[in-house]
Design an enzyme around this catalytic site. Structure first.
Site, PDB file in Angstrom:
ATOM      1  N   LYS A 199       0.818  -1.217   0.000  1.00  0.00           N
ATOM      2  CA  LYS A 199       0.000   0.000   0.000  1.00  0.00           C
ATOM      3  C   LYS A 199       0.853   1.268   0.000  1.00  0.00           C
ATOM      4  O   LYS A 199       0.467   2.266  -0.599  1.00  0.00           O
ATOM      5  CB  LYS A 199      -1.003   0.009   1.149  1.00  0.00           C
ATOM      6  CG  LYS A 199      -0.451  -0.105   2.551  1.00  0.00           C
ATOM      7  CD  LYS A 199      -1.586  -0.168   3.560  1.00  0.00           C
ATOM      8  CE  LYS A 199      -1.062  -0.280   4.985  1.00  0.00           C
ATOM      9  NZ  LYS A 199      -0.364  -1.572   5.232  1.00  0.00           N
ATOM     10  N   ASN A 245      -0.842   7.247   6.414  1.00  0.00           N
ATOM     11  CA  ASN A 245       0.140   6.355   7.020  1.00  0.00           C
ATOM     12  C   ASN A 245       1.525   6.531   6.406  1.00  0.00           C
ATOM     13  O   ASN A 245       2.476   5.886   6.814  1.00  0.00           O
ATOM     14  CB  ASN A 245      -0.324   4.897   6.856  1.00  0.00           C
ATOM     15  CG  ASN A 245       0.312   3.973   7.867  1.00  0.00           C
ATOM     16  OD1 ASN A 245       0.372   4.285   9.056  1.00  0.00           O
ATOM     17  ND2 ASN A 245       0.796   2.834   7.419  1.00  0.00           N
ATOM     18  N   HIS A 271      -0.996  -8.016  12.273  1.00  0.00           N
ATOM     19  CA  HIS A 271      -1.643  -7.260  13.363  1.00  0.00           C
ATOM     20  C   HIS A 271      -2.814  -8.036  13.981  1.00  0.00           C
ATOM     21  O   HIS A 271      -3.810  -7.435  14.393  1.00  0.00           O
ATOM     22  CB  HIS A 271      -2.164  -5.912  12.847  1.00  0.00           C
ATOM     23  CG  HIS A 271      -1.140  -5.103  12.117  1.00  0.00           C
ATOM     24  ND1 HIS A 271       0.071  -4.739  12.667  1.00  0.00           N
ATOM     25  CD2 HIS A 271      -1.147  -4.588  10.858  1.00  0.00           C
ATOM     26  CE1 HIS A 271       0.757  -4.028  11.793  1.00  0.00           C
ATOM     27  NE2 HIS A 271       0.058  -3.925  10.690  1.00  0.00           N
TER      28      HIS A 271
END
Length: 465
Positions: free
Chosen positions: A131, A154, A200
């Site tokens: 990403k 981010n 995660h």
């Protein structure tokens, strides 16, 4: 800065005072809010106090009198494995919890847009791997093609520290699962899903929660167009949920490896060539093989996603292709650091999980592989099908010996530090081989983040010159 809308004369609490937290506090104040703030780190609190922020311990119930909302930085758990005490208090007291992404989407559009000839657009990118590269590549293409563009989220700047929109501008955001899970507003014009692999999981309560956090970008806001990587079942599920049928071109399916010549709009890469199909007919083709900034099948997938997003905002194939060739790639993501004596040294420190490491291992022939750090659940056993090109592995750090037990017949050596691993790999490498840092692990045993690990690798390679 983008002032936050709808907060005038309200008391808003900010939890976490890193890059995004400070930007959020400033944007809230610019919108007329009274901001109180807290951070668990004493050094961070002292620095914030020196900058004039009003610090209030949000873990104490008395701090919440009159607070209208709590804005949380992305690194702070709000659900699993357990909410931060301040967030738990907000839940108990019925105080709405949001983050800077939610504030951005409710504040970016203003009345001034009515004076623009062309409305600004927002492209938001999420997924497990690729990403950052996809986001940076979209921003690069837009800039090269003369479209005003900003990049944040981010990667790059915090979203609220971006500048207010200009005529025809495109903002490109990278959004992590931490950000998409909590944001109360998610309304991009174009939303991109690269792929999904386990990551995660403790933060999201397992793979289902992780996928649900990513899916919110598409389910909550209803983007005008969705670019969906369909090489995994999760992507195919999202594409199916969004599409009204085979003729629906609001969903652009992308793939690296599959031929997608059916459907209203597809983009795929096979054997080094990117192809765009519209209504079953080829509309464009690009040779990706000689584009130095996009090596390997995983980067070809990134190229497909970026190409599709840029086509969705009206750019022409020939212009996108020209911009591909000037893209240098991102640090720590298949970054060619140097070629010394015919040996390439590649920094993929961002390969912090097995799936990302597999993509890096598939991108190069004859690899001297440097791996290690703080291993994740499941170890590296899943990399067995990707080790055929590994001449030898050099394992370092906390999980080195555990990794060694999972390598089977692959030649390997266990060392203590990255310094030793680079020295040993460089001494043994032969012309035509690649020394590849693709750790398949987190950095936190020896480095504060993957960037510092990658920067150390670069310094070690530069010293070899």
């Amino acid at each position: 800065m983008i002032p936050v809308e709808g907060v005038e004369d309200q008391t808003i609490a900010v939890l976490g005072l890193g890059r995004s937290g400070k930007a959020t506090a400033a944007a809230l104040a610019a919108g007329g809010a009274r901001v109180i703030a807290w951070d668990d780190g004493q050094d961070t609190r002292e620095a914030a106090a020196a900058e004039g922020l009003d610090l209030v311990d949000l873990t104490r119930p008395a701090a919440w009198e009159g607070v209208a909302a709590l804005i949380v930085s992305p690194g702070i758990p709000h659900l699993y494995p357990r909410p931060h005490p301040a967030i738990a208090l907000a839940y108990e007291l019925g105080v709405p919890v949001d983050n800077d992404i939610g504030l951005f989407f409710r504040s970016y559009a203003t009345n001034e847009w009515g004076e623009f000839e062309r409305a600004p657009r927002v492209i938001a990118v999420t997924g497990s791997n690729g990403k950052s590269t996809t986001t940076a590549l979209i921003h690069h293409i837009l800039t090269e093609c003369g479209r005003p563009s900003q990049m944040g989220g981010n990667i790059g700047r915090g979203v609220l520290s971006l500048e207010p929109a200009t005529d025809g501008e495109v903002v490109v955001l990278e959004l992590s699962s931490y950000q998409t899970e909590l944001a109360r507003a998610l309304t991009p014009d174009v939303a991109v899903f690269t792929n999904l692999s386990p990551d995660h999981l403790d933060r999201h309560g397992g793979p289902g929660g992780y996928f649900a956090a990513k899916r919110r970008l598409f389910a909550e806001g209803g983007p005008d167009r969705a670019v969906i990587g369909v090489d995994e079942i999760e992507g195919r599920f999202i594409a199916n949920q969004l599409s009204m049928g085979p003729r629906d071109d609001r969903v652009i399916r992308v793939s690296s490896g599959q031929k997608l010549d059916k459907g209203a709009w597809t983009v795929f890469a096979r054997k080094g060539f990117l192809s765009e199909y519209r209504k079953g007919r080829q509309a464009a083709s690009i040779d990706l093989r000689e584009i130095a900034g996009l090596p390997g099948a995983h980067n070809h997938q990134n190229a497909c996603a970026a190409y599709a997003a840029c086509r969705a905002v009206g750019l022409a194939p020939r212009d996108i292709e020209a911009a591909f060739h000037s893209f240098k790639g991102l640090p720590h993501r298949s970054q060619l650091v140097a070629e010394i004596g015919g040996v390439r040294f590649v920094n993929d420190s961002k390969a912090t999980n097995v799936d990302a490491a597999a993509k890096a291992l598939d991108a190069f022939p004859r690899i001297r592989w440097i791996a290690g750090g703080l291993g994740k659940d499941g170890g590296i056993a899943a990399l067995a099908p990707h080790l055929a090109q590994v001449v030898k592995a050099y394992l370092y750090g906390h999980s080195a010996r555990d990794f060694a037990l999972e390598l089977g017949a692959t030649p390997h050596e266990v060392v203590e530090t990255l310094d030793e691993a680079v020295a040993r790999a460089a001494a043994e490498a032969e012309a035509g081989e690649t020394v590849l840092l693709a750790p398949a692990a987190a950095s936190f045993d020896q480095y504060p983040n993957f960037e510092k690990r990658g920067e150390h690798f670069v310094r070690l390679v530069e010293a070899l010159r």
